[in-house]
Design a protein around this motif. Structure first.
Motif, PDB file in Angstrom:
ATOM      1  N   PRO A 210     -32.205 -38.496 -58.446  1.00 32.45           N
ATOM      2  CA  PRO A 210     -31.692 -38.355 -57.662  1.00 32.45           C
ATOM      3  C   PRO A 210     -30.397 -37.542 -58.300  1.00 32.45           C
ATOM      4  O   PRO A 210     -29.493 -38.617 -58.765  1.00 32.45           O
ATOM      5  N   TYR A 211     -29.555 -37.010 -58.034  1.00 22.61           N
ATOM      6  CA  TYR A 211     -28.420 -36.366 -58.345  1.00 22.61           C
ATOM      7  C   TYR A 211     -27.366 -36.238 -57.157  1.00 22.61           C
ATOM      8  O   TYR A 211     -27.515 -36.454 -55.921  1.00 22.61           O
ATOM      9  N   PRO A 212     -26.048 -36.312 -57.791  1.00 25.99           N
ATOM     10  CA  PRO A 212     -25.112 -36.583 -56.939  1.00 25.99           C
ATOM     11  C   PRO A 212     -24.667 -35.011 -55.438  1.00 25.99           C
ATOM     12  O   PRO A 212     -25.186 -34.387 -56.683  1.00 25.99           O
ATOM     13  N   GLN A 213     -24.154 -35.282 -54.999  1.00 27.36           N
ATOM     14  CA  GLN A 213     -23.760 -33.836 -54.637  1.00 27.36           C
ATOM     15  C   GLN A 213     -22.582 -32.912 -54.795  1.00 27.36           C
ATOM     16  O   GLN A 213     -23.494 -32.023 -55.116  1.00 27.36           O
ATOM     17  N   ILE A 214     -21.963 -33.535 -55.369  1.00 33.20           N
ATOM     18  CA  ILE A 214     -21.128 -33.004 -56.020  1.00 33.20           C
ATOM     19  C   ILE A 214     -20.460 -33.363 -57.501  1.00 33.20           C
ATOM     20  O   ILE A 214     -20.516 -34.448 -57.423  1.00 33.20           O
TER      21      ILE A 214
ATOM     22  N   ASN B 199     -32.214 -31.969 -52.943  1.00 34.08           N
ATOM     23  CA  ASN B 199     -31.275 -32.205 -54.294  1.00 34.08           C
ATOM     24  C   ASN B 199     -30.498 -31.909 -54.808  1.00 34.08           C
ATOM     25  O   ASN B 199     -31.060 -32.363 -56.500  1.00 34.08           O
ATOM     26  N   THR B 200     -29.757 -30.904 -54.777  1.00 31.86           N
ATOM     27  CA  THR B 200     -29.513 -30.139 -56.846  1.00 31.86           C
ATOM     28  C   THR B 200     -27.836 -30.207 -56.033  1.00 31.86           C
ATOM     29  O   THR B 200     -27.053 -30.506 -54.393  1.00 31.86           O
ATOM     30  N   PRO B 201     -27.298 -30.343 -56.849  1.00 32.33           N
ATOM     31  CA  PRO B 201     -25.282 -30.933 -56.499  1.00 32.33           C
ATOM     32  C   PRO B 201     -24.807 -28.851 -56.330  1.00 32.33           C
ATOM     33  O   PRO B 201     -25.590 -28.258 -56.879  1.00 32.33           O
ATOM     34  N   PHE B 202     -23.597 -29.571 -56.033  1.00 36.51           N
ATOM     35  CA  PHE B 202     -22.686 -28.486 -56.231  1.00 36.51           C
ATOM     36  C   PHE B 202     -21.892 -28.994 -56.628  1.00 36.51           C
ATOM     37  O   PHE B 202     -21.127 -29.805 -56.415  1.00 36.51           O
ATOM     38  N   ALA B 203     -20.935 -27.508 -57.118  1.00 33.62           N
ATOM     39  CA  ALA B 203     -19.859 -27.216 -58.175  1.00 33.62           C
ATOM     40  C   ALA B 203     -18.808 -27.082 -57.470  1.00 33.62           C
ATOM     41  O   ALA B 203     -19.163 -25.182 -57.039  1.00 33.62           O
ATOM     42  N   PRO B 204     -17.861 -27.514 -57.048  1.00 35.69           N
ATOM     43  CA  PRO B 204     -16.029 -26.229 -56.329  1.00 35.69           C
ATOM     44  C   PRO B 204     -15.692 -25.086 -57.098  1.00 35.69           C
ATOM     45  O   PRO B 204     -16.188 -23.810 -56.380  1.00 35.69           O
ATOM     46  N   ASP B 205     -16.196 -25.051 -58.395  1.00 35.75           N
ATOM     47  CA  ASP B 205     -15.711 -23.599 -59.358  1.00 35.75           C
ATOM     48  C   ASP B 205     -16.701 -22.649 -59.667  1.00 35.75           C
ATOM     49  O   ASP B 205     -16.790 -21.819 -59.858  1.00 35.75           O
ATOM     50  N   MET B 206     -17.979 -22.711 -58.834  1.00 41.54           N
ATOM     51  CA  MET B 206     -19.142 -22.459 -58.562  1.00 41.54           C
ATOM     52  C   MET B 206     -18.917 -21.312 -57.918  1.00 41.54           C
ATOM     53  O   MET B 206     -19.538 -19.774 -58.602  1.00 41.54           O
TER      54      MET B 206
ATOM     55  N   GLN C  89     -25.838 -33.065 -46.630  1.00 42.53           N
ATOM     56  CA  GLN C  89     -27.374 -33.039 -47.006  1.00 42.53           C
ATOM     57  C   GLN C  89     -27.924 -33.287 -45.941  1.00 42.53           C
ATOM     58  O   GLN C  89     -28.154 -34.938 -46.082  1.00 42.53           O
ATOM     59  N   PRO C  90     -29.270 -33.258 -45.769  1.00 43.42           N
ATOM     60  CA  PRO C  90     -30.126 -33.741 -44.689  1.00 43.42           C
ATOM     61  C   PRO C  90     -30.964 -34.621 -45.102  1.00 43.42           C
ATOM     62  O   PRO C  90     -31.263 -34.274 -46.493  1.00 43.42           O
ATOM     63  N   ILE C  91     -31.184 -35.967 -44.621  1.00 40.09           N
ATOM     64  CA  ILE C  91     -31.690 -36.633 -45.239  1.00 40.09           C
ATOM     65  C   ILE C  91     -32.937 -37.113 -43.618  1.00 40.09           C
ATOM     66  O   ILE C  91     -32.844 -36.980 -42.796  1.00 40.09           O
ATOM     67  N   ASP C  92     -34.782 -36.885 -43.833  1.00 42.48           N
ATOM     68  CA  ASP C  92     -35.988 -36.891 -43.175  1.00 42.48           C
ATOM     69  C   ASP C  92     -35.368 -35.638 -42.031  1.00 42.48           C
ATOM     70  O   ASP C  92     -35.033 -36.278 -40.676  1.00 42.48           O
TER      71      ASP C  92
ATOM     72  N   VAL D 195     -22.440 -36.641 -46.516  1.00 41.03           N
ATOM     73  CA  VAL D 195     -21.294 -36.480 -46.227  1.00 41.03           C
ATOM     74  C   VAL D 195     -21.039 -36.074 -47.825  1.00 41.03           C
ATOM     75  O   VAL D 195     -20.773 -37.117 -48.407  1.00 41.03           O
ATOM     76  N   SER D 196     -20.673 -35.130 -48.446  1.00 39.78           N
ATOM     77  CA  SER D 196     -19.431 -35.951 -49.223  1.00 39.78           C
ATOM     78  C   SER D 196     -17.673 -34.236 -49.290  1.00 39.78           C
ATOM     79  O   SER D 196     -18.509 -33.309 -48.734  1.00 39.78           O
ATOM     80  N   VAL D 197     -16.722 -34.524 -50.221  1.00 36.44           N
ATOM     81  CA  VAL D 197     -15.375 -33.773 -49.941  1.00 36.44           C
ATOM     82  C   VAL D 197     -15.380 -33.669 -50.629  1.00 36.44           C
ATOM     83  O   VAL D 197     -14.743 -34.371 -51.781  1.00 36.44           O
ATOM     84  N   ALA D 198     -14.594 -32.442 -51.471  1.00 28.91           N
ATOM     85  CA  ALA D 198     -13.970 -31.559 -52.076  1.00 28.91           C
ATOM     86  C   ALA D 198     -13.137 -30.698 -51.701  1.00 28.91           C
ATOM     87  O   ALA D 198     -12.654 -29.778 -51.608  1.00 28.91           O
TER      88      ALA D 198
END
Length: 608
Positions: free
Chosen positions: A10-14, A269-276, A289-292, A302-305
């Motif tokens: 799996p990939y990280p959120q950010i 599970n696809t990461p997000f980049a803030p400069d996107m 990101q939801p689980i079940d 939850v993650s924050v950037a």
């Protein structure tokens, strides 16, 4: 981003870029399976909103309480507004001080010992800002000053917020792909139903967040929420208008790109980049990101950037940062979003805009305080000037303009002292005839009289000066009608003191001259009494005019209401007249039927 996707999930959120952003949340090296297995249900019942406490200080500690406000204009710092209040803390005197400058507002509590015995406004201001050099602080001594100051302090506070919500499908890594999703998913709808309520935009009366509520140009629905007396409108990407053929989807980016904080909902599970996302306003992202999803065990990771110049904001994410769906997670998420926007205002970009706005508002506040101070000081000066003018024209035709009741009283006393000194200086230095049997007249003690008494009479100075000084004090307070009583009292005193003596204590020349001074004194007293009467009369006339003004305004309002009623009745009458005229011009068929029948009979008779 491509390097991360080439690896096995799996990939990280950010995925953070090389520089420019910081991240808070789940460690990128942790695996989702471990996090799910070690999940703890986090209690998020109590979360604090991070606001600028200085903006609340004036209303909490000053407004409606005894305090002092001052304003000044420093040649270096610029406009200043100072608020001071005394408090007792731990049985010691302290000063609670708020100083407002173009750079910001400073709030401190200073011990009274720091100011020693000179607690002036300038010294208090210099304690909080050493750059201040001015010594001239003007008090805010007029009604409405506290309301103006509290409005300035609370201009940074807001009860309305707007946040973007972007839907990210699995495998989407570009801005065009994020804004190009025409619809969401059931899991996305489940998340939206938790953070707010779906509302119809057409006719929506509450905070709309820049969305169109009249012509449906920004979509038909949106998500709205109320949280801790605050209104929140969400700009949901899939609810904003979708334009076929527009790769950038400018209708959607126009709203979300102008938000400061946005939620990124990751379907997979696809990461997000803030400069996107290219935006000058977006400064913080909350990635969910939801689980079940769509089950009873649904949870959210939850993650924050945020950008580097955005300070850290709470509430702090737990470890692991996984939350169970419910009211606690909603409170945590909304608190995090509001605190993120408040923290973003402290970044370099928004700080410059805030300083520019603050400087403009402070200049306006200082100008308003100065204008009101001058406005409320002018009527007092005008009333005193008009009172002095009317009194001057009544007492003497030579004076063309009066300087007020205070200056008139001052002039009266100066004139009285001048007349006494002039009369006393013109007393001829000649020998006085001492008459033993003559009755003493009313006299006033002075330097010349006392000198002559010491020269021509062996009686002690106290026996002569004291009775005449007492007579001065009595005669200055009495009216001319009571002068005979004063003389009678003086006569009794003199006869008592002079009993058994063969010499008198009155100088005939001095007594005659001081009678003139007493007349001047009585005229000054009459003039002062006339001034007081004129001032009272003018005040009564002012109150009468104010009452007449109020009654006239009331009558005018009634007449206007009556005029509007009559106008409406006239319009209805005109409409009725028009309707009757149309009926006369176009008679009905039933009315014309007998006429037609009559013509038909006549025609048949003629044919036969």
């Amino acid at each position: 981003m491509n390097e991360v996707l080439t690896k096995v999930g799996p990939y990280p959120q950010i995925v953070l870029p090389s520089n420019g952003f910081w991240m808070d949340g789940v460690n990128q090296q942790h695996h989702m399976d471990d996090q799910v297995n070690n999940m703890n249900v986090n209690s998020c019942a109590r979360f604090k909103l991070e606001t600028d406490e200085t903006s609340h200080c004036y209303r909490r500690h000053f407004f409606g309480r005894e305090h002092h406000d001052f304003f000044a204009n420093d040649p270096i710092v610029g406009p200043l507004v100072l608020s001071v209040r005394t408090e007792v803390i731990s049985s010691c005197d302290h000063f609670r001080i708020i100083l407002r400058t173009r750079k910001g507002t400073i709030h401190e509590i200073v011990s009274a010992t720091a100011l020693a015995d000179r607690p002036s406004a300038s010294r208090m201001a210099k304690l909080l800002c050493e750059e201040i050099t001015t010594e001239q602080f003007s008090p805010v001594a007029f009604p409405g000053g506290s309301e103006l100051i509290v409005q300035y302090d609370e201009h940074v506070l807001t009860n309305t917020y707007k946040f973007g919500v972007i839907y990210q499908k699995g495998g989407q890594t570009t801005e065009e792909q994020l804004f190009g999703n025409p619809h969401g998913s059931p899991a996305f709808d489940e998340f939206l139903s938790m953070i707010g309520d779906s509302v119809q935009l057409n006719g929506f009366q509450k905070y709309r967040g820049g969305l169109d509520t009249a012509h449906n140009q920004t979509g038909h629905q949106s998500v709205f929420s109320e949280f801790k007396n605050r209104e929140i409108m969400f700009h949901v990407s899939t609810m904003l208008p979708y334009t076929i053929g527009d790769a950038q989807q400018l209708q959607r980016k126009r709203h979300i790109g102008n938000d400061i904080v946005a939620i990124i909902f990751q379907e997979a599970n696809t990461p997000f980049a803030p400069d996107m996302i290219a935006s000058n306003f977006l400064h913080a992202y909350v990635v969910v990101q939801p689980i079940d999803a769509l089950t009873d065990r649904v949870r959210y990771r939850v993650s924050v950037a945020a950008r580097d110049d955005v300070p850290f904001f709470g509430p702090t994410l737990p470890t692991p940062s996984i939350f169970k769906r419910g009211q606690d997670f909603r409170n945590f998420l909304l608190t995090k979003l509001i605190n993120a926007e408040n923290a973003a205002y402290k970044s370099s970009k928004f700080a410059k805009l805030a300083e520019r706005t603050r400087s403009s508002l402070l200049d306006g506040l200082h100008a308003t305080l100065r204008e009101r101070a001058e406005f409320y000081a002018t009527p007092l000066l005008e009333s005193t000037s008009s009172g002095g003018e009317s009194a001057a024209t009544t007492s003497s035709s030579s004076n063309s303009y009066g300087g007020g009741i205070l200056s008139s009283v001052k002039k009266a006393f100066i004139g009285r002292s001048r007349s006494v000194s002039q009369e006393a200086s013109h007393v001829p230095h000649r020998a006085a005839t001492i008459n033993v049997t003559s009755r003493p007249k009313k006299s006033i003690s002075s330097t010349s009289s006392s000198t002559s008494a010491r020269t021509h009479s062996p009686i002690r100075d106290e026996e002569v000066v004291k009775p005449y000084r007492k007579e001065w004090e009595i005669s200055s307070q009495e009216s001319p009608d009571n002068e005979h009583d004063s003389d009678t009292g003086m006569e009794s005193m003199s006869s008592t003191e002079m009993s058994g003596q063969t010499r008198a204590s009155s100088c005939t020349f001095c007594v005659d001259d001081f009678h003139v001074a007493a007349n001047h004194q009585s005229s000054d007293a009459k003039r002062l009494e006339t001034l007081c009467v004129d001032v009272t009369r003018l005040q009564n006339e002012k109150h009468d005019l104010l009452r007449q003004n109020v009654s006239c305004k009331t009558d005018i309002k009634k007449l206007k209401d009556r005029q509007s009623v009559l106008s409406e009745e006239l319009e209805r009458a005109n409409d009725e007249i028009s309707r009757l005229r149309r009926m006369l011009k176009k008679p009905s068929n039933s009315d014309m039927a007998p006429v037609h029948q009559h013509f038909e009979r006549s025609y048949s008779d003629v044919s036969v």
